[in-house]
Scaffold this active site. Sequence first.
Site, PDB file in Angstrom:
ATOM      1  N   GLY B  12       2.349  12.591 -77.725  1.00 38.78           N
ATOM      2  CA  GLY B  12       2.181  13.834 -76.963  1.00 38.78           C
ATOM      3  C   GLY B  12       3.381  14.153 -76.086  1.00 38.78           C
ATOM      4  N   GLY B  13       4.586  14.012 -76.656  1.00 34.54           N
ATOM      5  CA  GLY B  13       5.802  14.153 -75.842  1.00 34.54           C
ATOM      6  C   GLY B  13       6.464  15.508 -75.884  1.00 34.54           C
ATOM      7  N   ASP B  62      -1.188  15.277 -85.639  1.00 33.47           N
ATOM      8  CA  ASP B  62      -2.376  15.208 -84.788  1.00 33.47           C
ATOM      9  C   ASP B  62      -2.862  13.769 -84.863  1.00 33.47           C
ATOM     10  OD1 ASP B  62      -4.791  15.326 -83.529  1.00 33.47           O
ATOM     11  OD2 ASP B  62      -5.711  16.749 -84.920  1.00 33.47           O
ATOM     12  N   SER B 141      -5.689   7.811 -65.478  1.00 36.55           N
ATOM     13  CA  SER B 141      -5.782   8.839 -64.446  1.00 36.55           C
ATOM     14  C   SER B 141      -6.591   8.313 -63.269  1.00 36.55           C
ATOM     15  CB  SER B 141      -6.466  10.081 -65.019  1.00 36.55           C
ATOM     16  OG  SER B 141      -6.819  10.970 -63.978  1.00 36.55           O
ATOM     17  N   TYR B 154     -13.732  13.365 -69.539  1.00 36.66           N
ATOM     18  CA  TYR B 154     -12.324  13.003 -69.396  1.00 36.66           C
ATOM     19  C   TYR B 154     -12.194  11.708 -68.580  1.00 36.66           C
ATOM     20  CZ  TYR B 154      -7.424  13.389 -67.924  1.00 36.66           C
ATOM     21  OH  TYR B 154      -6.100  13.140 -67.670  1.00 36.66           O
ATOM     22  N   ALA B 156     -14.371   9.428 -68.104  1.00 39.11           N
ATOM     23  CA  ALA B 156     -14.940   8.299 -68.861  1.00 39.11           C
ATOM     24  C   ALA B 156     -13.912   7.737 -69.834  1.00 39.11           C
ATOM     25  CB  ALA B 156     -16.191   8.750 -69.609  1.00 39.11           C
ATOM     26  N   LYS B 158     -10.692   7.862 -69.527  1.00 39.03           N
ATOM     27  CA  LYS B 158      -9.599   7.210 -68.795  1.00 39.03           C
ATOM     28  C   LYS B 158     -10.039   5.853 -68.256  1.00 39.03           C
ATOM     29  CE  LYS B 158      -6.505  10.340 -69.565  1.00 39.03           C
ATOM     30  NZ  LYS B 158      -5.352  10.035 -70.453  1.00 39.03           N
TER      31      LYS B 158
END
Lengths: 85, 246
Positions: B12-13, B62, B141, B154, B156, B158
């Site tokens: 995801g860069g 993906d 996060s 989200y 959960a 992380k």
Amino acid sequence: MNDVQTTVLTVIEQLLERSDKSGVVVTLDSVIHGDGLSLDSLETAELSAILEDEFGSDPFAAGLMPETVAEIVAFYGAGEGAAAS
Amino acid sequence: MSSSPRTIIVTGGSRGLGAGIVQSFLDSGDRVASCSRSTTPQVKEWESDPAYADRFLFIEADIADRDQSTAFVQAVVDKWGTIDVLVNNAGVARDGILALFSDEDSDTVIDLNLKATIHITKRVVRNMLSHGGGSIVNISSIVGLTGYRGLTVYSATKAALDGFTRSLARELGSRKITVNSVASGYLKTEMSHGLDDAQLNQIVRRTPAGRLGEPDDIARAIQFLVDERNNWLTGQVLVVDGGLTC
């Protein structure tokens, strides 16, 4: 001894050396786990990854659980693995 | 500058935090491979910059699709042989209270943030086991630690990543592979999870450092964690949030 046998034996010998088991003699009849080569689960994963690097596939990832070195060789000999690189 | 170039994968860069991480490793002289679902102007800039010739590889993929993820890792191995560092940055946030949350959104968040991360890590770990070492950093996060209203799924994923980090560190420690999480605070990127200005201003007021984070704040922490000299540091969650959760 054919190329596949030689490569498989060399891969296992190098793995054992890396795992401080260099005194263990590897033959086609060697049992991979238990009283044989005594590979633990992480060493088996390493063997699986190295075989995939060498041949493009490996019996463990294919869902098989070979018990002897000969069974690993047979996986490639049977044409299920890719040709040796 | 590193003594010799390492091979780094940053998932995801193409934008936001991921782009900041890619830039950091390009700046440190490393070879960087990245992927996301689409190319961005930033990616095209890197691809055309002669300073990064043969040091930057981008593939549209993906990673929630296992075949695409596997093909991406294989392309990196085919090009550079070994992978030294994996930064699991790719992620998606969907906000909304759970009682009204769609199953599709739950699946999207879990499929990318968790299942895709586990799959690509497995592929990369096999390479690291084969060549004998490496470092993995999972971008987590602070909401996985503290919780946040409207970010249940989200957060959960992380929190799950942090558990993944600890267990994988235990599995791979004996093979010179370190695994850590960076629990990021709130950044000035488009991934601020749909927070509005009032919410962001409140976060700034409560943050001891008095500002939102920049991607480079996180990238520097990652560089620290993957430095070979820090290989006694593994299985940890490093919180980088300007002191918000202290």
